[in-house]
Design a protein around this motif. Sequence first.
Motif, PDB file in Angstrom:
ATOM      1  N   PRO A 182      32.939  43.207  28.829  1.00  0.00           N
ATOM      2  CA  PRO A 182      33.251  44.210  29.852  1.00  0.00           C
ATOM      3  C   PRO A 182      33.265  43.560  31.238  1.00  0.00           C
ATOM      4  O   PRO A 182      32.381  42.764  31.572  1.00  0.00           O
ATOM      5  CB  PRO A 182      32.098  45.221  29.728  1.00  0.00           C
ATOM      6  N   VAL A 183      34.287  43.891  32.023  1.00  0.00           N
ATOM      7  CA  VAL A 183      34.436  43.354  33.376  1.00  0.00           C
ATOM      8  C   VAL A 183      34.669  44.517  34.328  1.00  0.00           C
ATOM      9  O   VAL A 183      35.659  45.244  34.199  1.00  0.00           O
ATOM     10  CB  VAL A 183      35.611  42.362  33.468  1.00  0.00           C
ATOM     11  N   ASP A 184      33.747  44.707  35.269  1.00  0.00           N
ATOM     12  CA  ASP A 184      33.893  45.767  36.267  1.00  0.00           C
ATOM     13  C   ASP A 184      34.608  45.198  37.488  1.00  0.00           C
ATOM     14  O   ASP A 184      34.098  44.285  38.146  1.00  0.00           O
ATOM     15  CB  ASP A 184      32.528  46.327  36.670  1.00  0.00           C
ATOM     16  N   LEU A 185      35.791  45.742  37.789  1.00  0.00           N
ATOM     17  CA  LEU A 185      36.614  45.261  38.892  1.00  0.00           C
ATOM     18  C   LEU A 185      36.598  46.251  40.048  1.00  0.00           C
ATOM     19  O   LEU A 185      36.740  47.461  39.852  1.00  0.00           O
ATOM     20  CB  LEU A 185      38.055  45.057  38.426  1.00  0.00           C
ATOM     21  N   ASP A 186      36.432  45.721  41.250  1.00  0.00           N
ATOM     22  CA  ASP A 186      36.518  46.516  42.479  1.00  0.00           C
ATOM     23  C   ASP A 186      37.370  45.716  43.454  1.00  0.00           C
ATOM     24  O   ASP A 186      36.945  44.659  43.933  1.00  0.00           O
ATOM     25  CB  ASP A 186      35.126  46.768  43.054  1.00  0.00           C
ATOM     26  N   ALA A 187      38.599  46.189  43.736  1.00  0.00           N
ATOM     27  CA  ALA A 187      39.530  45.392  44.528  1.00  0.00           C
ATOM     28  C   ALA A 187      40.374  46.272  45.431  1.00  0.00           C
ATOM     29  O   ALA A 187      40.620  47.442  45.135  1.00  0.00           O
ATOM     30  CB  ALA A 187      40.440  44.581  43.613  1.00  0.00           C
ATOM     31  N   GLU A 188      40.822  45.689  46.530  1.00  0.00           N
ATOM     32  CA  GLU A 188      41.842  46.279  47.386  1.00  0.00           C
ATOM     33  C   GLU A 188      43.152  45.590  47.031  1.00  0.00           C
ATOM     34  O   GLU A 188      43.355  44.416  47.361  1.00  0.00           O
ATOM     35  CB  GLU A 188      41.500  46.078  48.865  1.00  0.00           C
ATOM     36  N   ALA A 189      44.042  46.303  46.342  1.00  0.00           N
ATOM     37  CA  ALA A 189      45.221  45.658  45.766  1.00  0.00           C
ATOM     38  C   ALA A 189      46.513  46.312  46.240  1.00  0.00           C
ATOM     39  O   ALA A 189      46.584  47.527  46.466  1.00  0.00           O
ATOM     40  CB  ALA A 189      45.149  45.713  44.252  1.00  0.00           C
ATOM     41  N   ARG A 190      47.532  45.470  46.382  1.00  0.00           N
ATOM     42  CA  ARG A 190      48.901  45.924  46.583  1.00  0.00           C
ATOM     43  C   ARG A 190      49.646  45.721  45.273  1.00  0.00           C
ATOM     44  O   ARG A 190      49.633  44.626  44.716  1.00  0.00           O
ATOM     45  CB  ARG A 190      49.569  45.155  47.716  1.00  0.00           C
ATOM     46  N   VAL A 191      50.288  46.780  44.781  1.00  0.00           N
ATOM     47  CA  VAL A 191      50.931  46.752  43.467  1.00  0.00           C
ATOM     48  C   VAL A 191      52.365  47.232  43.603  1.00  0.00           C
ATOM     49  O   VAL A 191      52.649  48.199  44.321  1.00  0.00           O
ATOM     50  CB  VAL A 191      50.176  47.638  42.459  1.00  0.00           C
ATOM     51  N   ALA A 192      53.287  46.547  42.920  1.00  0.00           N
ATOM     52  CA  ALA A 192      54.684  46.982  42.863  1.00  0.00           C
ATOM     53  C   ALA A 192      55.155  46.912  41.416  1.00  0.00           C
ATOM     54  O   ALA A 192      54.733  46.025  40.664  1.00  0.00           O
ATOM     55  CB  ALA A 192      55.560  46.110  43.754  1.00  0.00           C
ATOM     56  N   THR A 193      56.027  47.826  41.034  1.00  0.00           N
ATOM     57  CA  THR A 193      56.525  47.873  39.655  1.00  0.00           C
ATOM     58  C   THR A 193      57.960  47.370  39.564  1.00  0.00           C
ATOM     59  O   THR A 193      58.721  47.787  38.699  1.00  0.00           O
ATOM     60  CB  THR A 193      56.427  49.297  39.096  1.00  0.00           C
ATOM     61  N   THR A 194      58.338  46.465  40.462  1.00  0.00           N
ATOM     62  CA  THR A 194      59.642  45.812  40.408  1.00  0.00           C
ATOM     63  C   THR A 194      59.430  44.308  40.364  1.00  0.00           C
ATOM     64  O   THR A 194      58.356  43.802  40.670  1.00  0.00           O
ATOM     65  CB  THR A 194      60.508  46.155  41.625  1.00  0.00           C
ATOM     66  N   ALA A 231      34.371  41.118  40.901  1.00  0.00           N
ATOM     67  CA  ALA A 231      34.346  41.364  39.458  1.00  0.00           C
ATOM     68  C   ALA A 231      32.967  41.020  38.914  1.00  0.00           C
ATOM     69  O   ALA A 231      32.407  39.974  39.243  1.00  0.00           O
ATOM     70  CB  ALA A 231      35.407  40.538  38.746  1.00  0.00           C
ATOM     71  N   THR A 232      32.430  41.909  38.085  1.00  0.00           N
ATOM     72  CA  THR A 232      31.146  41.670  37.434  1.00  0.00           C
ATOM     73  C   THR A 232      31.376  41.518  35.938  1.00  0.00           C
ATOM     74  O   THR A 232      31.859  42.440  35.276  1.00  0.00           O
ATOM     75  CB  THR A 232      30.161  42.816  37.701  1.00  0.00           C
ATOM     76  N   LEU A 233      31.062  40.333  35.415  1.00  0.00           N
ATOM     77  CA  LEU A 233      31.215  40.044  33.992  1.00  0.00           C
ATOM     78  C   LEU A 233      29.894  40.295  33.284  1.00  0.00           C
ATOM     79  O   LEU A 233      28.856  39.754  33.668  1.00  0.00           O
ATOM     80  CB  LEU A 233      31.644  38.593  33.775  1.00  0.00           C
ATOM     81  N   HIS A 234      29.944  41.102  32.237  1.00  0.00           N
ATOM     82  CA  HIS A 234      28.757  41.474  31.474  1.00  0.00           C
ATOM     83  C   HIS A 234      28.611  40.565  30.246  1.00  0.00           C
ATOM     84  O   HIS A 234      29.518  39.803  29.923  1.00  0.00           O
ATOM     85  CB  HIS A 234      28.849  42.943  31.073  1.00  0.00           C
ATOM     86  N   PRO A 235      27.482  40.639  29.562  1.00  0.00           N
ATOM     87  CA  PRO A 235      27.331  39.830  28.347  1.00  0.00           C
ATOM     88  C   PRO A 235      28.394  40.184  27.314  1.00  0.00           C
ATOM     89  O   PRO A 235      28.828  41.347  27.221  1.00  0.00           O
ATOM     90  CB  PRO A 235      25.929  40.214  27.847  1.00  0.00           C
ATOM     91  N   PRO A 236      28.838  39.196  26.515  1.00  0.00           N
ATOM     92  CA  PRO A 236      29.833  39.490  25.480  1.00  0.00           C
ATOM     93  C   PRO A 236      29.242  40.329  24.358  1.00  0.00           C
ATOM     94  O   PRO A 236      28.046  40.252  24.065  1.00  0.00           O
ATOM     95  CB  PRO A 236      30.218  38.098  24.995  1.00  0.00           C
ATOM     96  N   GLU A 237      30.117  41.128  23.733  1.00  0.00           N
ATOM     97  CA  GLU A 237      29.716  41.985  22.625  1.00  0.00           C
ATOM     98  C   GLU A 237      30.586  41.655  21.411  1.00  0.00           C
ATOM     99  O   GLU A 237      31.797  41.482  21.541  1.00  0.00           O
ATOM    100  CB  GLU A 237      29.896  43.468  23.002  1.00  0.00           C
TER     101      GLU A 237
END
Length: 240
Positions: A182-194, A231-237
């Motif tokens: 599990p990876v918890d992401l917190d970001a300020e992002a610019r996204v385009a779908t082209t 990003a916070t990476l948690h232990p693998p499961e």
Amino acid sequence: MATGSAPRQLSTGHEVTVPLTCRARLGGAVFAADWAPLRAALPADLTPLRFGARRGAVTVVGIDYRAVGSLEPYREFAVVVPVAAAGVAGVPTSLDGIGGYVVDLPVTTAPARALGDELWGFPKSVADITLDGTPDSFSVSLFDAGNRDVELSVAPGPTRARRVRQRLTAFSHLDDRLVRTPVDLDAEARVATTGDGVSLARGHGRYAAVLRDLGVRPRVYAQFVASHAEATLHPPERVD
């Protein structure tokens, strides 16, 4: 396999605590890819997410890590296949099973390689990587034996940055077992779908071969830039 919050010592002598929080800037794009080579590249427990009758996708990302525990800053080039752990023919039957299978993850330092490989089973190698970016654009170059092998540029443009807070799932193999991280992401992002402003150049080295073997096509489903991401990476499961 790591559980809970505990210090871990890497083979390089560095000590890190998991969950591990990282700060970075990044940019990348989601490309169309042929279904058959994607299916062949994945373990039997995972299936590529479908983006068309004979299409899946491959996400290519450049990441500039500025703070990663006790490690020095490093750069990374990620190749990830969007997948479903619970699905039929690429159509997920549970949102809990959606994630990304990490196919290739070159980094610029030996401690960074040890971190991903030893704690989460990420397929890391050490390579030369250069990055450049603005709030509206991002470029990354990956070198093999001194030659520029893959170069990705994205430019979603001056679209409004939006905050993205999401739990992601990264699939990999650790100690010969399929695991999810599990990876918890917190970001300020610019996204385009082209695909406007996206360029992917490939040479003839081992890193370009990874993209060719996955059947990556020129069509772009999305592109993104995040000048500030945590990003916070948690232990693998284990995936049972």
